[in-house]
Design an enzyme around this catalytic site. Sequence first.
Site, PDB file in Angstrom:
ATOM      1  N   TYR A 139       0.819  -1.219   0.000  1.00  0.00           N
ATOM      2  CA  TYR A 139       0.000   0.000   0.000  1.00  0.00           C
ATOM      3  C   TYR A 139       0.852   1.268   0.000  1.00  0.00           C
ATOM      4  O   TYR A 139       0.633   2.195  -0.787  1.00  0.00           O
ATOM      5  CB  TYR A 139      -0.945   0.012   1.202  1.00  0.00           C
ATOM      6  N   ASP A 153      -8.276  -3.623  -1.271  1.00  0.00           N
ATOM      7  CA  ASP A 153      -9.438  -2.840  -1.692  1.00  0.00           C
ATOM      8  C   ASP A 153      -9.022  -1.546  -2.375  1.00  0.00           C
ATOM      9  O   ASP A 153      -9.739  -1.030  -3.245  1.00  0.00           O
ATOM     10  CB  ASP A 153     -10.325  -2.518  -0.484  1.00  0.00           C
ATOM     11  N   LYS A 169     -11.187  -9.111   5.471  1.00  0.00           N
ATOM     12  CA  LYS A 169     -11.780  -7.796   5.745  1.00  0.00           C
ATOM     13  C   LYS A 169     -12.520  -7.329   4.507  1.00  0.00           C
ATOM     14  O   LYS A 169     -11.916  -7.065   3.466  1.00  0.00           O
ATOM     15  CB  LYS A 169     -10.704  -6.782   6.141  1.00  0.00           C
TER      16      LYS A 169
END
Length: 549
Positions: A272, A307, A379
């Site tokens: 990320y 995500d 998640k």
Amino acid sequence: MATAVNKAKSQLGIDRAEVRRARTLARQVGKPIVDLATQHTTVSVERATLRLAGLGGADPDGTPWVNRLADAVRADVGLEHGVSLPVWDALLRGEGDDLLTLAQKAAAGSVTFRVPEGKDATRAAAASRKAVAAGIKQIDRQRVAREKMVAKVGDAPSKPWIYLIVATGDIHEDIPQAQAAAREGADVIAVIRSTGQSLLDFVPEGATREGFAGTYATQENFRLMRAALDETSKELGRYVRLTNYASGLCMPEIATLAGLERLDMMLNDSMYGILFRDINPIRTFVDQRFSRQIHARAGIIINTGEDNYLTTADAIEAAHTVTTSQLLNEYFAKEAGLEDWQLGLGHAFEIDPEVEDSFRLELAHAMLARELFPDAPLKWMPPTRHMTGDIFKGYLLDGFFNLVGALTGQGILLVGMMTEAVVTPWISDRDLALQNVRYVMNAAGKLHEDFRPAPDGFIANRAREVLGEAIGLLEEIKADRSVPGEPPLLSAIADGTFGLMKRPADKGKGLDGVARKAAGYYNPATEILESPLVEERAQRASRNRGAKR
């Protein structure tokens, strides 16, 4: 998390050999990155080590003493031997009575550091290990305290855990909002970090009241929120978990503070920071390995960030990159010592709702994740990219998202907000969003136990297609030799494979804080954290040899 989908026979018709192939490829792609990480250290890894030894606080200008001390060592002898030997050698030579005094003298320029040799190095190593071990023992005590509190007050009564954010910028405003959210049914409270903190190469000190779109991650803020949620846990008769962010330039330090203050989950993704904050890839991979070793020791569940890829890349075309990243995150996490129950692997409901069969596509992707990682909590993230400001449509989209969560047995469900992309949610917005979750979960019940897609239907075919594309991508990455001597994954990241972001290995923020380890490098923290892993791997190898016989 064991669910009804954790069965020997695949509901999606997935060949188990294909799953094994995917994991083998993830290991082959990930291993050169681990090798690279073990060959380097960073300023944040070294500062985290000093924090474990008990050095905290900041000078009058707000610069942490760990920064002051690490910078002074680096200026005198470099970072390649680590800070532990030079620092404890200086203490043993009488340059300071303790770490704080030494840091103050170092900041004033009144101490000179050296890399000790022979008996001096042995004594410095022993002293540093004793000091750092005390910090790791505190992390161990906090893990036991969590387990005792869950046993005493009770845990969340059902899965998925309902995950809700607070983001006022003021810790003293966050606390009552977090407690109110817990009383309304949230099982996990995530305190969003102040915008840009991931790019700070220091951890702010003390309780803060002036964050931007979030609250600074500091040790004192962690302590205050944990204490408040402990009170609410006792009031409600269920343990309320606390989440923050171990990402950015100070990832190892924040992970360490989280372990010391008993946080329960941390956002911690292997790529990320590289992709979305332009942090140097080598810096990130070194820091994430250390941070995950801390999380493993502390019993913290990590939340990964797949995500986010779908906010910059198309959620249908890029679905396989999510699966690829999940497999890599799993490998990196387990290599660092994390167990399946600690892998909150991320995925999201981000397909354009105007696309035909969008719900079936979302369901296929979520079922694939659940089947690939049956014992991980996962998640599940709500729609954000295609929230338009039409709060009624947004509320309906969140309901569909919640339904996929019920159908696929997700472990951690982030509460979607109908006001996403419009305003910072009011408490009333959160109440309505929690009502949406409660209705769907109560009405759907254990629907995942009853739902079975047609073996050759749209959903099963789509899931197998995405897995096949993920395997193909891993094969392409493994075969990439475009930069001789460079791990192929670094080349893939530089080419924009994930999230369409191109991040070369020799660029990015924080590169100047990376050092290749010298032959005499020593870090007592990694020595202690890795010792159980070495024993566990030896036992596993012995079992494997016995099985082959």
